[in-house]
Design an enzyme around this catalytic site. Sequence first.
Site, PDB file in Angstrom:
ATOM      1  N   ASP A  63      -1.453   1.036  -2.328  1.00 21.23           N
ATOM      2  CA  ASP A  63      -3.022   1.314  -1.754  1.00 21.23           C
ATOM      3  C   ASP A  63      -2.890   1.695  -0.532  1.00 21.23           C
ATOM      4  O   ASP A  63      -4.096   1.832  -0.128  1.00 21.23           O
ATOM      5  CB  ASP A  63      -3.834   0.143  -2.304  1.00 21.23           C
ATOM      6  N   SER A  64      -1.871   1.712  -0.034  1.00 18.77           N
ATOM      7  CA  SER A  64      -1.984   2.163   1.476  1.00 18.77           C
ATOM      8  C   SER A  64      -2.213   3.610   1.548  1.00 18.77           C
ATOM      9  O   SER A  64      -2.309   4.205   2.646  1.00 18.77           O
ATOM     10  CB  SER A  64      -0.378   2.229   2.051  1.00 18.77           C
ATOM     11  N   ASP A 102      -0.026  -0.203  -7.170  1.00 15.93           N
ATOM     12  CA  ASP A 102      -0.815  -1.248  -6.889  1.00 15.93           C
ATOM     13  C   ASP A 102      -2.108  -1.378  -7.607  1.00 15.93           C
ATOM     14  O   ASP A 102      -2.752  -0.663  -7.849  1.00 15.93           O
ATOM     15  CB  ASP A 102      -1.176  -0.880  -5.272  1.00 15.93           C
ATOM     16  N   LYS A 132       1.647  -3.857  -9.411  1.00 19.68           N
ATOM     17  CA  LYS A 132       1.845  -4.999  -8.068  1.00 19.68           C
ATOM     18  C   LYS A 132       0.474  -5.356  -7.749  1.00 19.68           C
ATOM     19  O   LYS A 132      -0.456  -4.832  -7.632  1.00 19.68           O
ATOM     20  CB  LYS A 132       2.494  -4.051  -6.949  1.00 19.68           C
ATOM     21  N   GLU A 134      -1.137  -8.641  -4.848  1.00 15.85           N
ATOM     22  CA  GLU A 134      -0.909  -9.503  -3.694  1.00 15.85           C
ATOM     23  C   GLU A 134      -1.421 -10.931  -4.291  1.00 15.85           C
ATOM     24  O   GLU A 134      -2.424 -10.992  -4.942  1.00 15.85           O
ATOM     25  CB  GLU A 134      -1.782  -8.928  -2.359  1.00 15.85           C
ATOM     26  N   GLU A 201       6.298  -9.142   2.755  1.00 16.14           N
ATOM     27  CA  GLU A 201       6.048  -8.469   3.819  1.00 16.14           C
ATOM     28  C   GLU A 201       5.855  -9.102   5.216  1.00 16.14           C
ATOM     29  O   GLU A 201       5.204 -10.230   5.269  1.00 16.14           O
ATOM     30  CB  GLU A 201       4.912  -7.406   3.371  1.00 16.14           C
TER      31      GLU A 201
END
Length: 286
Positions: A63-64, A102, A132, A134, A201
Amino acid sequence: MSTTYTIDTATSRANPTPAPLKRLTVPAIRKRKGGEPLVMLTAYTVRTAQLLDPHCDMLLVGDSLGQVIYGLPSTVPVTLEMMAAHGAAVVRGSYHAVVVIDMPFGSYEASPQQAFESAAYLLKQTGAAAVKLEGGEAMAPTVRFLSERGIPVMGHVGLTPQAVNVLGGYGARGKTDAEAVKIVADATAVVDAGAFAVVIEGVMEPIAIRITEAVACPTIGIGASAQCDGQVLVAEDMLGLFERTARFVKRYEDMAGRISAAAQTYAAEVRARSFPGPEQIYPPKS
């Protein structure tokens, strides 16, 4: 047979060509725990995927892309539709790496059922192998819910960019004993819930080492430790496309400088009318 894309040099367009199914699998990635380090980079487009795929074990449609592709201030505004569009492009452009996508902010936090619907949508729309998400202990029930229903999940602990408004910035995490204990507990929880790998991270190095030694699945470091089971970077950061990058980024190229220099040369030739030349035009036949 799977479908990948190659560049037709006559037209500079991506054309589908069949390629043998050689793609790695999620179980194969999990078995790499403690073995040869796993290589992971982000990819958002067909062409980037084509170039990175032969060298990577996993491609992350991160999602960056909100910041890298769309110029957004954070990953928070990224939507499922954005992730689906770019995820499909990366799958089309690759045939070797496991593609992980993501889950964007707001698409999975409300409940395991919401997470399942979002993850199923992404996998159906893209053909990616895994998602993925978080979060740590709070997300463990969701990780378990997805894993038990056939959706491979990669965890992400430590600095979690989607929580930037709570964290107050992108600084390294785990500077206090209490926070370090919490990060280790988060990683252990998502792995115990069924995550096949976990990204660590932006943490103090001893935390990453401790997690890597404690969990049964591979750890993927980014600003963590070389002792993790693999590493991931945003490809555009690694390639030097941005002037400002995090401390944990190593620039392996200066693509920003190369692109700028090429554009400068092109502009000069256009203004001097030296481009296009005889090789780039279609003169009438004599």
